[in-house]
Design a protein around this motif. Structure first.
Motif, PDB file in Angstrom:
ATOM      1  N   ARG A  22       0.823  -1.218   0.000  1.00 38.72           N
ATOM      2  CA  ARG A  22       0.000   0.000   0.000  1.00 38.72           C
ATOM      3  C   ARG A  22       0.859   1.272   0.000  1.00 38.72           C
ATOM      4  O   ARG A  22       0.713   2.130   0.867  1.00 38.72           O
ATOM      5  CB  ARG A  22      -0.949  -0.015   1.205  1.00 38.72           C
ATOM      6  CG  ARG A  22      -2.002  -1.119   1.123  1.00 38.72           C
ATOM      7  CD  ARG A  22      -2.828  -1.186   2.391  1.00 38.72           C
ATOM      8  NE  ARG A  22      -3.549   0.061   2.630  1.00 38.72           N
ATOM      9  CZ  ARG A  22      -4.217   0.349   3.740  1.00 38.72           C
ATOM     10  NH1 ARG A  22      -4.271  -0.539   4.722  1.00 38.72           N
ATOM     11  NH2 ARG A  22      -4.832   1.502   3.874  1.00 38.72           N
ATOM     12  N   GLU A  54      -2.238  -0.508   8.583  1.00 40.77           N
ATOM     13  CA  GLU A  54      -1.918  -1.884   9.007  1.00 40.77           C
ATOM     14  C   GLU A  54      -2.780  -2.938   8.306  1.00 40.77           C
ATOM     15  O   GLU A  54      -2.428  -4.113   8.271  1.00 40.77           O
ATOM     16  CB  GLU A  54      -2.114  -2.032  10.533  1.00 40.77           C
ATOM     17  CG  GLU A  54      -1.148  -1.232  11.388  1.00 40.77           C
ATOM     18  CD  GLU A  54      -1.624   0.192  11.646  1.00 40.77           C
ATOM     19  OE1 GLU A  54      -2.645   0.637  11.059  1.00 40.77           O
ATOM     20  OE2 GLU A  54      -0.956   0.881  12.438  1.00 40.77           O
ATOM     21  N   PRO A  99      -4.330  -5.267   5.549  1.00 46.07           N
ATOM     22  CA  PRO A  99      -3.698  -5.818   4.346  1.00 46.07           C
ATOM     23  C   PRO A  99      -4.519  -5.599   3.085  1.00 46.07           C
ATOM     24  O   PRO A  99      -5.725  -5.818   3.083  1.00 46.07           O
ATOM     25  CB  PRO A  99      -3.623  -7.315   4.669  1.00 46.07           C
ATOM     26  CG  PRO A  99      -4.805  -7.565   5.553  1.00 46.07           C
ATOM     27  CD  PRO A  99      -5.001  -6.311   6.363  1.00 46.07           C
ATOM     28  N   VAL A 102      -4.058  -8.033   9.639  1.00 43.87           N
ATOM     29  CA  VAL A 102      -3.799  -6.623   9.929  1.00 43.87           C
ATOM     30  C   VAL A 102      -2.517  -6.561  10.757  1.00 43.87           C
ATOM     31  O   VAL A 102      -2.387  -7.267  11.757  1.00 43.87           O
ATOM     32  CB  VAL A 102      -4.967  -6.023  10.746  1.00 43.87           C
ATOM     33  CG1 VAL A 102      -4.626  -4.618  11.229  1.00 43.87           C
ATOM     34  CG2 VAL A 102      -6.251  -6.022   9.920  1.00 43.87           C
ATOM     35  N   ARG A 103      -1.585  -5.699  10.334  1.00 38.77           N
ATOM     36  CA  ARG A 103      -0.274  -5.648  11.005  1.00 38.77           C
ATOM     37  C   ARG A 103      -0.277  -4.690  12.188  1.00 38.77           C
ATOM     38  O   ARG A 103       0.501  -3.748  12.254  1.00 38.77           O
ATOM     39  CB  ARG A 103       0.807  -5.271   9.992  1.00 38.77           C
ATOM     40  CG  ARG A 103       1.111  -6.377   8.993  1.00 38.77           C
ATOM     41  CD  ARG A 103       2.097  -5.933   7.936  1.00 38.77           C
ATOM     42  NE  ARG A 103       3.371  -5.533   8.532  1.00 38.77           N
ATOM     43  CZ  ARG A 103       4.360  -4.935   7.863  1.00 38.77           C
ATOM     44  NH1 ARG A 103       4.227  -4.666   6.583  1.00 38.77           N
ATOM     45  NH2 ARG A 103       5.470  -4.618   8.483  1.00 38.77           N
ATOM     46  N   ASP A 104      -1.133  -4.968  13.173  1.00 40.47           N
ATOM     47  CA  ASP A 104      -1.186  -4.172  14.398  1.00 40.47           C
ATOM     48  C   ASP A 104      -0.155  -4.688  15.406  1.00 40.47           C
ATOM     49  O   ASP A 104      -0.420  -4.737  16.604  1.00 40.47           O
ATOM     50  CB  ASP A 104      -2.595  -4.265  15.020  1.00 40.47           C
ATOM     51  CG  ASP A 104      -3.336  -2.941  14.932  1.00 40.47           C
ATOM     52  OD1 ASP A 104      -2.707  -1.930  14.615  1.00 40.47           O
ATOM     53  OD2 ASP A 104      -4.559  -2.943  15.189  1.00 40.47           O
ATOM     54  N   LYS A 107       7.134  -4.814  11.618  1.00 40.68           N
ATOM     55  CA  LYS A 107       7.630  -3.507  11.157  1.00 40.68           C
ATOM     56  C   LYS A 107       9.143  -3.414  11.275  1.00 40.68           C
ATOM     57  O   LYS A 107       9.754  -2.524  10.695  1.00 40.68           O
ATOM     58  CB  LYS A 107       6.982  -2.379  11.967  1.00 40.68           C
ATOM     59  CG  LYS A 107       5.488  -2.288  11.792  1.00 40.68           C
ATOM     60  CD  LYS A 107       4.885  -1.164  12.636  1.00 40.68           C
ATOM     61  CE  LYS A 107       3.380  -1.160  12.550  1.00 40.68           C
ATOM     62  NZ  LYS A 107       2.722  -1.772  13.715  1.00 40.68           N
ATOM     63  N   ILE A 132       9.951  -5.163   7.591  1.00 37.10           N
ATOM     64  CA  ILE A 132       9.608  -4.533   6.303  1.00 37.10           C
ATOM     65  C   ILE A 132       8.595  -3.412   6.553  1.00 37.10           C
ATOM     66  O   ILE A 132       7.770  -3.528   7.475  1.00 37.10           O
ATOM     67  CB  ILE A 132       9.096  -5.612   5.306  1.00 37.10           C
ATOM     68  CG1 ILE A 132       9.119  -5.107   3.857  1.00 37.10           C
ATOM     69  CG2 ILE A 132       7.705  -6.114   5.684  1.00 37.10           C
ATOM     70  CD1 ILE A 132       9.135  -6.227   2.826  1.00 37.10           C
ATOM     71  N   PRO A 133       8.672  -2.303   5.772  1.00 34.34           N
ATOM     72  CA  PRO A 133       7.759  -1.177   6.024  1.00 34.34           C
ATOM     73  C   PRO A 133       6.293  -1.600   6.057  1.00 34.34           C
ATOM     74  O   PRO A 133       5.888  -2.583   5.427  1.00 34.34           O
ATOM     75  CB  PRO A 133       8.040  -0.239   4.848  1.00 34.34           C
ATOM     76  CG  PRO A 133       9.454  -0.515   4.469  1.00 34.34           C
ATOM     77  CD  PRO A 133       9.640  -1.993   4.695  1.00 34.34           C
ATOM     78  N   ILE A 134       5.514  -0.809   6.756  1.00 42.59           N
ATOM     79  CA  ILE A 134       4.125  -1.136   7.082  1.00 42.59           C
ATOM     80  C   ILE A 134       3.217  -1.279   5.862  1.00 42.59           C
ATOM     81  O   ILE A 134       2.194  -1.955   5.914  1.00 42.59           O
ATOM     82  CB  ILE A 134       3.566  -0.110   8.095  1.00 42.59           C
ATOM     83  CG1 ILE A 134       2.192  -0.539   8.627  1.00 42.59           C
ATOM     84  CG2 ILE A 134       3.514   1.299   7.504  1.00 42.59           C
ATOM     85  CD1 ILE A 134       2.176  -1.851   9.366  1.00 42.59           C
ATOM     86  N   GLU A 135       3.581  -0.669   4.734  1.00 41.61           N
ATOM     87  CA  GLU A 135       2.719  -0.763   3.545  1.00 41.61           C
ATOM     88  C   GLU A 135       2.629  -2.187   2.989  1.00 41.61           C
ATOM     89  O   GLU A 135       1.712  -2.518   2.238  1.00 41.61           O
ATOM     90  CB  GLU A 135       3.246   0.161   2.427  1.00 41.61           C
ATOM     91  CG  GLU A 135       3.177   1.652   2.739  1.00 41.61           C
ATOM     92  CD  GLU A 135       4.430   2.177   3.411  1.00 41.61           C
ATOM     93  OE1 GLU A 135       5.275   1.365   3.858  1.00 41.61           O
ATOM     94  OE2 GLU A 135       4.576   3.409   3.499  1.00 41.61           O
ATOM     95  N   PHE A 136       3.593  -3.040   3.335  1.00 40.73           N
ATOM     96  CA  PHE A 136       3.660  -4.419   2.829  1.00 40.73           C
ATOM     97  C   PHE A 136       2.544  -5.254   3.467  1.00 40.73           C
ATOM     98  O   PHE A 136       2.353  -5.222   4.670  1.00 40.73           O
ATOM     99  CB  PHE A 136       5.037  -4.995   3.190  1.00 40.73           C
ATOM    100  CG  PHE A 136       5.332  -6.348   2.610  1.00 40.73           C
ATOM    101  CD1 PHE A 136       5.885  -6.459   1.343  1.00 40.73           C
ATOM    102  CD2 PHE A 136       5.098  -7.508   3.332  1.00 40.73           C
ATOM    103  CE1 PHE A 136       6.186  -7.705   0.809  1.00 40.73           C
ATOM    104  CE2 PHE A 136       5.390  -8.754   2.804  1.00 40.73           C
ATOM    105  CZ  PHE A 136       5.939  -8.853   1.535  1.00 40.73           C
ATOM    106  N   PRO A 137       1.800  -6.021   2.659  1.00 40.37           N
ATOM    107  CA  PRO A 137       0.672  -6.785   3.220  1.00 40.37           C
ATOM    108  C   PRO A 137       1.103  -8.121   3.834  1.00 40.37           C
ATOM    109  O   PRO A 137       1.932  -8.834   3.271  1.00 40.37           O
ATOM    110  CB  PRO A 137      -0.193  -7.048   1.982  1.00 40.37           C
ATOM    111  CG  PRO A 137       0.782  -7.140   0.853  1.00 40.37           C
ATOM    112  CD  PRO A 137       1.910  -6.205   1.196  1.00 40.37           C
ATOM    113  N   ILE A 164       0.267 -11.552   4.117  1.00 40.45           N
ATOM    114  CA  ILE A 164      -0.632 -12.440   3.388  1.00 40.45           C
ATOM    115  C   ILE A 164      -0.232 -13.892   3.571  1.00 40.45           C
ATOM    116  O   ILE A 164       0.951 -14.234   3.514  1.00 40.45           O
ATOM    117  CB  ILE A 164      -0.626 -12.043   1.901  1.00 40.45           C
ATOM    118  CG1 ILE A 164      -1.255 -10.652   1.785  1.00 40.45           C
ATOM    119  CG2 ILE A 164      -1.362 -13.053   1.041  1.00 40.45           C
ATOM    120  CD1 ILE A 164      -1.608 -10.243   0.416  1.00 40.45           C
TER     121      ILE A 164
END
Lengths: 263, 247
Positions: free
Chosen positions: A125, A137, A139, B116-118, B123, B126-131, B133
């Motif tokens: 994203r 956060e 996905p 969800v990367r809570d 982090k 890898i930066p938070i934009e990465f999903p 999955i």
């Protein structure tokens, strides 16, 4: 549908004729192919058995038709997540339920070669639109059943394909000329992180499609044709591009037959 | 064979190179490891160090390990790093969770497609934009196993948090408005389950080019549900092993 109705009962989205895409209920199929380029809409529709132009406004051009007895539509999103979010929201308002992006992308791994098809399971994203929907956060993930349907049609057509994560960015030239940007160090550092993370290719719309899709309870997927490799200075010729696009279009159309109409 | 085998001790796990199966079931709770291992044959208890309890056995002739991660992404990252270092390639988490958007309810079994990367750990990779999955193949195998065994399951996104009490008692936290805002977003966005390890498991699996999935019990940890999830996971492993042998 009731949840979606609740979410759209305000302002511009309250009327049936959608403000930007200029579509109303009945104009589009439940299954919509989303290219970025309005100039590619007609070429895609040539692969249907029949198609008619139903709207053409700004970067949003829509054609609806039939493929092997199944209704299908194609709507261009324009470049980038801002215009993609508008297209997805408005299409959903008039009955679209499944969205498959068809786009071009740049290779990010040694093994993602020009001409390969990437089936996205999710997206990085690195864009500004989806964060105005959901915290970062969350996905950006494609629908499992759509990904499975695309994999099956890629296998049946024996296409070179990869399954995995793609990167969605907002700045095209930030990718192609990162050194020239004031934030060069961030761009280069993040790019390196995505490559190490196994991201397959770079494009500009999937992340928002997937996030808005989750929120609006839509089925989403994306097929990205690897059209260039920056590091290797490779790209498809015009003829190769056309042939590869045809393969990608047919792959998506075949996958549509696995999605029950209206579901 | 023994003469040339690498003897590689890892820092935290009670097992070393050669002692782990390709397929590893990773519950959080060390006490749940023997419960899961009851469904295996030829079971060996390989010992426990800290929260990492290790058992190994076979299912329909396939080697399967069960190793606990402890609670939370920090210890999960250690377990995944060390397990993959000594030879594990497919990780399936069996865990318990809370419900978020109420699409999955108490007693349901939930197969996670993404998280969800809570959490704080992923982090630092890898930066938070990465999903975050799950592996498509693992998810497909879990869904197929659940159907074939006639055990109902839901499929969707889970949330991975670091603070357990931040979820159960958000109002007493100094950051209550922040927790509340985020939780409402996850509910609106269609998050089905809340747990504490999947985001790091999934993120690391991408980075390390291994496969991972997770199956979660919603608001229950009763033995019956754990058994059902174990059945699904073991059956899914037979599909994945079968496909591997074909291709």
């Amino acid at each position: 549908m009731s949840a979606n109705d609740e979410k759209t009962k305000s302002g511009l989205l309250d009327v049936d004729l959608q403000y930007h895409v200029q579509l109303k209920t009945g104009d589009v199929s439940d299954f919509v192919i989303l290219p970025g380029d309005p100039g590619r809409v007609e070429f895609i529709a040539e692969h249907f058995d029949s198609a008619t132009l139903v709207a053409d406004n700004r970067e949003y051009k829509t054609m609806t038709g039939v493929y092997k007895g199944r209704s299908v539509s194609v709507t261009s999103t324009g470049i980038g997540c801002p215009s993609t979010a508008i297209a997805v929201e408005e299409l959903a308002n008039v009955g679209a339920k499944t969205f498959v992006r068809l786009g071009t992308s740049g290779a990010m791994q040694e093994y993602t070669r020009v001409g390969d098809k990437v089936i996205a399971t999710g997206a990085v994203r690195y864009e500004g639109t989806s964060v105005q929907y959901m915290p970062i956060e969350f996905p950006a993930v494609a629908s499992h059943d759509m990904v499975s349907a695309l994999i099956q049609s890629a296998k049946e057509a024996e296409l070179n394909h990869h399954i995995g994560i793609v990167q969605s960015k907002d700045s095209f030239y930030g990718q192609h000329n990162p050194e020239g940007m004031p934030i060069a160090s961030e761009l280069l550092q993040k790019w390196d992180a995505w490559v190490k993370g196994g991201v397959l290719c770079s494009e500009m719309e999937a992340a928002t499609l997937f996030v808005v899709g989750s929120y609006r309870k839509l089925r989403t997927g994306a097929v990205l044709l690897v059209a260039g490799d920056q590091a290797k200075q490779e790209s498809l010729t015009k003829e190769e591009y056309k042939a590869n696009m045809t393969e990608s279009i047919n792959m998506i159309l075949e996958s549509s037959l696995q999605i029950e109409e209206g579901s | 064979m023994e003469a040339v085998q690498k003897i590689e001790q890892v820092k935290h796990l009670p097992i070393k190179f050669g002692e782990v199966a390709r397929y590893v079931i990773v519950p959080g709770d060390p006490n749940r490891v023997p419960v899961i291992a009851e469904s295996l044959e030829n079971v060996i208890n390989q010992g426990q160090n800290r929260e990492f309890n290790a058992y190994k056995g076979t299912y329909k002739g396939i080697d399967v390990s069960v190793v606990s991660t402890g609670i939370g992404c920090p210890s999960t990252a250690i377990a995944v790093e060390e397990l993959s270092h000594i030879g594990a390639e497919v990780f399936i988490r069996i865990g318990t969770s809370g419900s978020v958007d109420k699409s999955a309810k108490k007693g349901d079994i939930f197969i996670a497609t993404a998280a969800v990367r809570d959490d704080g750990t992923s982090k630092q990779y890898i930066p938070i934009e990465f999903p975050a999955i799950a592996s498509h193949n693992v998810v497909s195998s879990l869904i197929k196993a659940s159907k074939d065994l006639n055990i109902d399951s839901k499929v969707g996104i889970c949330q991975s948090k670091d603070s357990f009490f931040g979820e159960t008692e958000p109002d007493r936290m100094p950051v209550a408005p922040y927790l509340d805002f985020k939780w409402k977003s996850w509910q609106e966005g269609g998050v089905g389950a809340s747990e504490m390890e999947a985001a790091t498991l999934f993120t690391l699996s991408q980075i390390k080019r291994i496969e991972a999935g997770a199956i979660l019990a919603i608001e229950t940890s009763d033995k019956e549900t754990i058994k059902k999830m174990t059945e699904i996971v073991l059956e899914s492993i037979t599909y994945m092993e079968g496909e591997r042998n074909v291709s």
